[in-house]
Design a protein around this motif. Structure first.
Motif, PDB file in Angstrom:
ATOM      1  N   ASP A   3      -3.956  -3.442   2.218  1.00  0.00           N
ATOM      2  CA  ASP A   3      -2.674  -3.815   1.235  1.00  0.00           C
ATOM      3  C   ASP A   3      -3.060  -2.999  -0.329  1.00  0.00           C
ATOM      4  N   LEU A   4      -1.674  -2.685  -0.633  1.00  0.00           N
ATOM      5  CA  LEU A   4      -1.908  -1.780  -1.776  1.00  0.00           C
ATOM      6  C   LEU A   4      -2.611  -2.789  -2.829  1.00  0.00           C
ATOM      7  N   VAL A   7      -6.125  -3.120  -2.572  1.00  0.00           N
ATOM      8  CA  VAL A   7      -6.769  -1.850  -3.094  1.00  0.00           C
ATOM      9  C   VAL A   7      -7.183  -1.889  -4.394  1.00  0.00           C
ATOM     10  N   ARG A   8      -5.859  -2.307  -5.222  1.00  0.00           N
ATOM     11  CA  ARG A   8      -5.880  -2.087  -6.593  1.00  0.00           C
ATOM     12  C   ARG A   8      -6.893  -2.915  -7.237  1.00  0.00           C
ATOM     13  N   PHE A  30      -7.161   7.579  -6.612  1.00  0.00           N
ATOM     14  CA  PHE A  30      -6.173   6.136  -6.574  1.00  0.00           C
ATOM     15  C   PHE A  30      -5.843   5.780  -7.605  1.00  0.00           C
ATOM     16  N   ASP A  34      -1.752   5.775  -8.517  1.00  0.00           N
ATOM     17  CA  ASP A  34      -1.219   4.225  -8.528  1.00  0.00           C
ATOM     18  C   ASP A  34      -0.504   4.054  -9.805  1.00  0.00           C
ATOM     19  N   ARG A  38       3.923   4.153 -10.775  1.00  0.00           N
ATOM     20  CA  ARG A  38       4.358   2.745 -11.300  1.00  0.00           C
ATOM     21  C   ARG A  38       5.198   2.963 -12.706  1.00  0.00           C
ATOM     22  N   ASN A  95       4.723   8.913  -4.378  1.00  0.00           N
ATOM     23  CA  ASN A  95       4.531   8.003  -3.165  1.00  0.00           C
ATOM     24  C   ASN A  95       4.093   8.547  -2.155  1.00  0.00           C
ATOM     25  N   LEU A  98       0.171   8.502  -2.729  1.00  0.00           N
ATOM     26  CA  LEU A  98      -0.510   7.488  -2.622  1.00  0.00           C
ATOM     27  C   LEU A  98      -0.519   7.065  -1.072  1.00  0.00           C
ATOM     28  N   GLU A  99       0.559   7.259  -0.423  1.00  0.00           N
ATOM     29  CA  GLU A  99       0.502   6.819   1.049  1.00  0.00           C
ATOM     30  C   GLU A  99      -0.642   7.513   1.792  1.00  0.00           C
ATOM     31  N   MET A 102      -3.708   6.085   1.092  1.00  0.00           N
ATOM     32  CA  MET A 102      -3.839   4.667   1.577  1.00  0.00           C
ATOM     33  C   MET A 102      -4.012   4.906   3.234  1.00  0.00           C
TER      34      MET A 102
END
Length: 428
Positions: A3-4, A7-8, A30, A34, A38, A95, A98-99, A102
């Motif tokens: 889950d994003l 991880v954050r 990351f 991230d 945002r 995106n 990040l994907e 992840m």
RNA sequence: GGAGAGGUGUCCGAGUCCGGUUUAAGGAGCUCGCCUGGAAAGCGAGUAAGGGUUAACGCCCUUCGAGGGUUCAAAUCCCUCCCUCUCCGCCA
């Protein structure tokens, strides 16, 4: 996939998991990616709001015939439109990155997984049955099979190459008998629902269960198509429910399936070259479960018992190995391997691998359910296990049930499945 | 493989020709409330997912099979692809 938000908030837990699993991922990137992502989203969304409001205004003004006023806004919005386009492209890039990150983060090991680097650190948690004491020198299944003329390695090599084998007569029938027997036990005694899946799937399904992108070299892709040969029935079955929101009443879902499995086994050159232990194509009966998160531990224990039942009914000695962190694999949070006694190797060999993926696969495949009528959706937990690998079971039966004169006694529970036969003997 | 029709929210279904008053009408279902001795009917409200922001309430963005394009603005116009249905061909 993790889950994003998790991880954050738990970057240290993720780093710890990477270390324990002895793997690496671009985790240091990351935070930066991230954060930037945002920031850009906030900017572009503000502009989009402005655009939406202006579009509405333009519509109103045009209806009222105030074309000049409308044109003023249109001129202004042209710049905004360009900015949005530019920012959207950047967001897309972030995106994607990040994907990528992840997708490279492995599942977090469950608390009770033993620490360790590799196979040698796995913990034996149970043994069942006693390895048989032979009062003669037992043969390996490849010798038994060739002597009885029920395994033909030469023909397999001639037709398809290394790691392909023809099963003939009693061995071919034994293969089918085992598939039937296992599915019967799981459907009638353990409450699984049988499915017969496609043996080829497209790329998206391979991503859904985590075979891609990490294990591309282990898979067979059909040339000039988007199809992959499935490495296990887990892939089509788990993806049956991809991108679905299941009703709570539907859970738990328990499926059992027969399928052929295809594995390139890159890097396995030289291992188990003899016999039918390691083939590019093999048969397997697979169990797959979709359950509520609260029940997954308990469901997992039952799954392992279900697989064990098969070995017990076949009266084959085995042990249960608790996979250590280093041998867990990418997607599992907890994994037990069942290993059957193989006289020719003078050790136990894997016939089943049972994994609890928790929400890792479900998040990647977007399989959710609604815990309460008004509640938000949650990812289900997915579990699976072989029940069992057929080829290896055939080999184990051959070796454990052999007689001094090189014949093979049929296990009691299989006799009916083998047409009442008691023994496999040489037939001209 | 060829020809035709289609894909809109939980479901049904309008809108697409002619872009802006649809940030998706209407209906059904479901949830909650009112009414009732109880229920039905009736009335009222609610009824997606993902993302951003927030202590929270909320506000905002995205999504009409998927992706791209045109435009200040796309369910609606253009291009590519996927899937479903009907018919034809081929095939176990």
């Amino acid at each position: 996939m993790l889950d994003l938000g998790f991880v954050r908030d738990n970057i240290d837990v993720v780093k710890d998991a990477l270390e324990k699993k002895g793997t690496s991922a671009p985790i240091d990137e990351f935070e930066d990616v991230d954060h930037k992502r945002r920031e850009l989203i906030q900017k572009v969304e503000q502009l989009k709001q402005e655009r939406n409001e202006s579009s509405q205004k333009i519509g109103e003004l045009k209806r009222e015939g105030k074309d000049e006023e409308a044109q003023e806004i249109i001129d202004r919005m042209q710049t905004v439109a360009d900015e949005i386009k530019e920012l959207d492209e950047q967001v897309k890039k972030y995106n994607q990155r990040l994907e990528e990150i992840m997708l490279q983060l492995p599942n977090i090991p469950q608390d009770d997984v033993p620490l360790g680097e590799d196979e040698s650190d796995n913990v034996c948690v149970k043994t069942w049955g006693e390895p048989r004491e032979f009062d003669f020198s037992p043969q390996a299944h490849w010798d038994l099979g060739v002597n009885l003329d029920i395994l033909d390695f030469e023909k397999g090599a001639k037709v398809s190459g290394a790691r392909f084998t023809f099963l003939k007569r009693a061995a071919a029938k034994l293969e089918r008998a085992l598939i039937d027997f296992m599915i019967d036990v799981h459907t009638k005694e353990h409450g699984y629902e049988e499915v017969f899946p496609p043996f080829m799937v497209h790329e998206k399904s391979m991503y859904g269960t985590g075979q891609l992108p990490k294990f591309a070299e282990d898979s067979y892709k059909v040339e000039d198509t988007d199809y992959y040969l499935i490495p296990t029935a887990e892939v089509p079955i788990t993806n049956m429910y991809r991108e679905e929101i299941l009703d709570k009443e539907d859970l738990p879902i328990h499926h059992v399936a027969y399928s052929a499995c295809f594995r390139a086994e890159a890097g396995a050159h030289g291992r188990d070259t003899r016999g039918i232990i390691r083939q590019h194509q093999f048969n397997k009966v697979e169990m797959v479960k979709f359950v509520e998160p609260e029940k997954s531990k308990e469901e997992f224990e039952k799954l392992v018992e279900n697989a064990e039942t098969i070995l017990q009914k076949l009266e084959l000695p085995y042990r249960v190995m608790d996979m250590c962190t280093g041998d867990l694999g990418f997607t599992a949070a907890k994994k037990y391997d069942l290993e059957v006694w193989m006289p020719s190797y003078d050790t136990y060999r894997e016939v089943s691998s049972c994994s609890n993926f928790k929400s890792f696969q479900a998040r990647r495949a977007e399989i959710k359910y609604r815990p309460e009528p008004e509640a938000n959706t949650k990812h289900v937990h997915t579990l699976n296990g072989s029940g069992l690998a057929i080829g290896r079971t055939v080999a184990a039966i051959m070796e454990n049930y052999q007689t001094e004169d090189g014949e093979i006694v049929i296990p009691e529970v299989l006799k009916n499945y083998m047409g009442g036969r008691e023994k496999i003997t040489y037939q001209k």
